[in-house]
Design an enzyme around this catalytic site. Sequence first.
Site, PDB file in Angstrom:
ATOM      1  CB  SER A   1      -6.245 -11.255   8.118  1.00  0.00           C
ATOM      2  OG  SER A   1      -6.060 -10.407   6.990  1.00  0.00           O
ATOM      3  CE  LYS A   2     -12.074  -5.064  10.803  1.00  0.00           C
ATOM      4  NZ  LYS A   2     -11.808  -4.132   9.723  1.00  0.00           N
ATOM      5  NE  ARG A   3      -3.527  -6.671   7.431  1.00  0.00           N
ATOM      6  CZ  ARG A   3      -3.253  -7.221   8.609  1.00  0.00           C
ATOM      7  NH1 ARG A   3      -3.729  -6.688   9.713  1.00  0.00           N
ATOM      8  NH2 ARG A   3      -2.492  -8.300   8.695  1.00  0.00           N
TER       9      ARG A   3
END
Length: 506
Positions: free
Chosen positions: A264-266
């Site tokens: 994910s982006k995180r």
Amino acid sequence: MSQVRVRFAPSPTGPLHMGGVRTALFNYLFAKKNNGKFILRIEDTDQTRYVPGAEDYIKEALEWSGMQLDEDPWQGGEYGPYRQSDRKPMYRQYADQLIEAGHAYYAFDTAEELDEMRERLTRAKVPSPQYNATVRMSMKNSLTLSADEVKARLDAGEPYTIRVKMPRNEELRFQDIIRGWVQVNTNSLDDKVIFKSDGMPTYHLANVVDDHLMKITHVIRGEEWLPSAPLHVLLYRFFGWEDTKPQFAHLPLILRPDGNGKLSKRDGDRLGFPVFPIDWKDAVTGEMSSGYREKGYFKEAFVNMLAFLGWNPGTEKELYTMDELIQDFSLERVGKSGAKFDAAKTNWYNQQFLREQSNEVLAVALKPYLDAESLTYTDSQLPTFIELMKERASFVSEMLEGRYMFEKPSEYDEKTVSKKWKENSGAILTDLASQFGQTVDFGSENLHEVFKSHLEAKEIGMGAVLPVLRVVVTGKGAGPSIFDIMAFLGKEESVDRIKEGVQKLG
């Protein structure tokens, strides 16, 4: 066999994740391998999640990655329009067709009534509460209401959705190119909404109708759509389109570097690598998300990294041009299990492609970095500078490690000085400066010869002098050949730097 036609169908809800670009890439490679068409269709049925700028971002990201579109919302094509919102008027007739055939029904349940239903089922210890073949007969829909009451509600403009009527206890089977035979019992599936109260179809109806009308032959998409595939297969049957139903291929997930869960982006923010192809600025919040392009990655490195996330050519070959990928790609060599993302491997790809670039191409890429640092250089210096630095760099920006070739060092590597600088180092270097100053041929090989001869004559070991010579000329403890660097700097600059270093270091 009809011409291969594939589509990449993203939703314009924000920046395109690199997993989406990989889906597009596998579609593109498959289409081109089979002399087919690669189509971009914008699936914007959920208008509440539409993000301004997202469509243009998708187009730019695909183009930067080297994928040419055959049909899309901008250039059009034979089967347009290519935005689902522009196709809105055509979907209703297909929803009505399903109702008339008894495969779908009107549902008038309010949000509160749906919540109450889920709570009731949860209290009854139902593991996954859903609106299904069992529950629908206790809800407010055209299966439980009289025809007159349904008509009255419709005439009064009461909000409703249209749900598919899932058959009871039927084994649905379909073949997936990557996963083989997939079998699901309809009792585990719910009566999905296929037409929303806002007059827009859901993804399930729109994508099946569009794929049929656009003559899509293969649906290649992410694993997250696998649970929806049985419904889509069923819709093809309900519409009587089984003979032209596309073949399915569900790609494996891209996993975090540790293999635990979807990337994910995180994860990118936390671990320091981009998860988007190009920079994205949120028009509403102003938040910036970094992309591979702006981080200095070559598009070839980005594409190779994506290609190997789930696909294996079955050979030792690791570096591909786009044309070579097209030639070697096959869906049969895509694995079922998730593919772990490896940031270090991506950097390795970039290093390999950097080394393959000509010095002239790299000079164009390097200039903005030199200018941003206000370094003084001439165009004629850059090919030599690049030749010296590119073997040590994974990114063009990393060549600025050699900025000492354009400016005198302002400080000297402490570790080298404390370890290698001795009482006699200054005297040895002063003698060497004198020798270099008298040298007519200031080429790298001759400088090395002068250095070696002087040390032999003085019976001094090379290990005692080479590190301190490097540190006074460059300020660094490591780098390309010091004699190559001195040849680049020229006699006057090199001798000046040695004398200045001796003076400062004592």
